[in-house]
Design a protein around this motif. Structure first.
Motif, mmCIF file in Angstrom:
data_model
loop_
_atom_site.group_PDB
_atom_site.id
_atom_site.type_symbol
_atom_site.label_atom_id
_atom_site.label_comp_id
_atom_site.label_asym_id
_atom_site.label_seq_id
_atom_site.Cartn_x
_atom_site.Cartn_y
_atom_site.Cartn_z
ATOM 1 N N GLY A 271 0.805 -1.215 0.000
ATOM 2 C CA GLY A 271 0.000 0.000 0.000
ATOM 3 C C GLY A 271 0.833 1.257 0.000
ATOM 4 O O GLY A 271 0.605 2.183 -0.790
ATOM 5 N N ARG A 272 1.815 1.318 0.888
ATOM 6 C CA ARG A 272 2.642 2.524 0.996
ATOM 7 C C ARG A 272 3.504 2.723 -0.255
ATOM 8 O O ARG A 272 3.674 3.860 -0.727
ATOM 9 N N GLU A 273 4.057 1.641 -0.789
ATOM 10 C CA GLU A 273 4.868 1.758 -1.996
ATOM 11 C C GLU A 273 4.024 2.177 -3.209
ATOM 12 O O GLU A 273 4.486 2.934 -4.059
ATOM 13 N N THR A 274 2.798 1.689 -3.265
ATOM 14 C CA THR A 274 1.906 2.103 -4.357
ATOM 15 C C THR A 274 1.672 3.612 -4.304
ATOM 16 O O THR A 274 1.734 4.301 -5.332
ATOM 17 N N ILE A 275 1.408 4.134 -3.121
ATOM 18 C CA ILE A 275 1.205 5.586 -2.968
ATOM 19 C C ILE A 275 2.459 6.342 -3.403
ATOM 20 O O ILE A 275 2.381 7.359 -4.115
ATOM 21 N N ARG A 276 3.616 5.840 -3.024
ATOM 22 C CA ARG A 276 4.872 6.512 -3.387
ATOM 23 C C ARG A 276 5.057 6.526 -4.907
ATOM 24 O O ARG A 276 5.416 7.565 -5.492
ATOM 25 N N TYR A 277 4.787 5.396 -5.548
ATOM 26 C CA TYR A 277 4.955 5.337 -7.004
ATOM 27 C C TYR A 277 3.923 6.211 -7.732
ATOM 28 O O TYR A 277 4.228 6.786 -8.782
#
Length: 438
Positions: A271-277
């Motif tokens: 979830g957090r990596e998706t937001i970052r990307y």
């Protein structure tokens, strides 16, 4: 149970009530004017909204050929390949729909026929982008169903004919093509004017005004469904690729500033990596002004405890497009029932469905996936029943049954129709018949 919300929508779905009423009022005014004044009103609104007032909104054969000649050979080839895919799947769907006739008892036949609608309208949007694929989905599907006459309407783009859209509509099989958009196009096809034939059914996506026009005119003609704005939901396990999640969420967010994009995952890291990307990609995405607004206002990232909970929550959203990024994506076919369309595995994306894979991209939104599917050949067919009784004995016995059933509901006239058959074929005696025959 939701374990964590990493991102919530900034805008509530109830925040646009005043805007919705404004849209309703504007659309009603346009429809009423076109109902009263026909072509004159259509031209007036085309000039007002699209700055478009040609000698004729309908394209001639020569104009269609000229438009096609301006489209690159590669685009023409791509249109035809995408349409082959749509046609192949639509033909398979049509072949699955069978006429039925059974003899439920000796001499009593019941059946149904799947008869195509005679005239259909296809609305092909074109305000922000030329949506060529909408021509494939609406026109070609209608033709496979057997619709005899299909009218296509699409708006001008930058005050000119959208050549590629015209090519797509022509190759899909449109019988008439009008360069006309918005409420005025929907109303003209639905009501009929001096120059535009009234249709019996209208299909195709559009903006809030087009959707509202379809809603108000439903009943005077049939519609596919009330769709919009575009939605995407991704169900991802802990092994899903966050970069792919981000890319695919933005692919649908660019449809409009009010397009919901949702990720449900069992992994906080995903979830957090998706937001970052997503934040990173928005720096270079050409459509970032639209996609970024949609993500800011309607984007969500939800972390759940396990994948069973992910599927249950996804079913509650009943999203238009649902992508399944898990080790066993076909599990969703058993664990989910509420969606417009499923896209199984990371090798499959919503954009395939939107543009070229062959399934129809006109799909239910706003939780309508709980009770309906999307556009398909079946929408253009009327399943119509028939009955025939050829046995004297069966007709008489049905007459007795009909008489009893009808009188239980206090419908004496219905009962007498049954009595008459039992009298004719089983020699039953009824006082009302003896009196009426005097």
């Amino acid at each position: 149970m939701v374990a964590l919300r990493l991102k919530s929508p900034a805008v509530s779905s109830t925040d646009n009530g005043a805007n919705s009423q404004k849209v309703t009022d504007i659309v009603k005014g346009v429809i009423d004017d076109i109902r009263a004044n026909g072509d004159k009103a259509v031209r007036s609104y085309s000039e007002k909204f699209d700055k478009w007032s040609p000698e004729s909104f309908k394209l001639s054969d020569a104009q269609i050929e000229e438009a096609i000649s301006k489209v690159s050979p590669q685009t023409i080839a791509d249109i035809k390949e995408a349409q082959r895919n749509v046609r192949t799947f639509a033909e398979a769907q049509r072949a699955s729909i069978k006429d039925v006739e059974i003899e439920i008892q000796p001499g009593v036949f019941l059946g149904h026929r799947n008869n195509p609608i005679v005239t259909a309208g296809a609305y092909i949007p074109g305000g922000r982008y030329p949506l060529l694929a909408s021509a494939h989905m609406t026109i070609l599907t209608a033709k496979v169903a057997g619709v005899k006459h299909v009218i296509a309407c699409t708006p001008p783009i930058n005050n000119s004919i959208p050549n590629a859209t015209v090519a797509a509509a022509h190759f899909a099989g449109a019988d008439e093509i009008f360069i006309l958009g918005g409420v005025q196009a929907v109303a003209a096809m639905s009501l009929g004017t001096e120059t535009i034939r009234k249709v019996e059914f209208l299909a195709g996506p559009g903006n809030a005004f087009v959707a509202e026009a379809k809603r108000q005119l439903f009943g005077e003609m049939g519609i596919d469904l009330l769709a919009g704005p575009t939605e995407i939901l991704i169900v991802a396990d802990k092994d899903a690729d966050p970069f792919t999640c981000a890319t695919d969420l933005l692919s649908q967010a660019e449809h409009g500033p009010d397009s919901p994009a949702v990720l449900i995952t069992e992994s906080e890291e995903v979830g957090r990596e998706t937001i970052r990307y997503i934040d990173e990609q928005l720096k270079t995405l050409v459509t970032a002004p639209v996609a970024g607004t949609a993500w800011r206002d309607y984007g969500e990232v939800v972390v759940v405890n396990d994948m069973d909970e992910a599927f249950r929550l996804a079913d509650e959203y009943a999203s238009e497009h649902v992508q399944i990024f898990t080790k066993q994506p076909r599990e969703a076919l058993e664990k989910m029932t509420n969606y417009g369309a499923l896209f199984l595995g990371e090798k499959t994306c919503v954009s395939y469905g939107d543009k070229c894979i062959g399934t129809n991209h006109v799909l239910p939104t706003k939780k309508a996936g709980r009770y309906t599917g999307g556009l398909w050949v079946g929408k253009y067919l009327k399943t119509q029943t028939y009955q025939e009784v050829i046995s004297d004995k069966a007709s008489g016995e049905l007459g007795r049954l009909c008489g009893r059933c009808s009188r239980a509901e206090l419908f004496e006239g219905h009962a007498r129709s049954g009595d008459l058959r039992s009298s004719k074929y089983l020699k039953d005696s009824y006082e009302w018949i003896d009196q009426a025959r005097k």
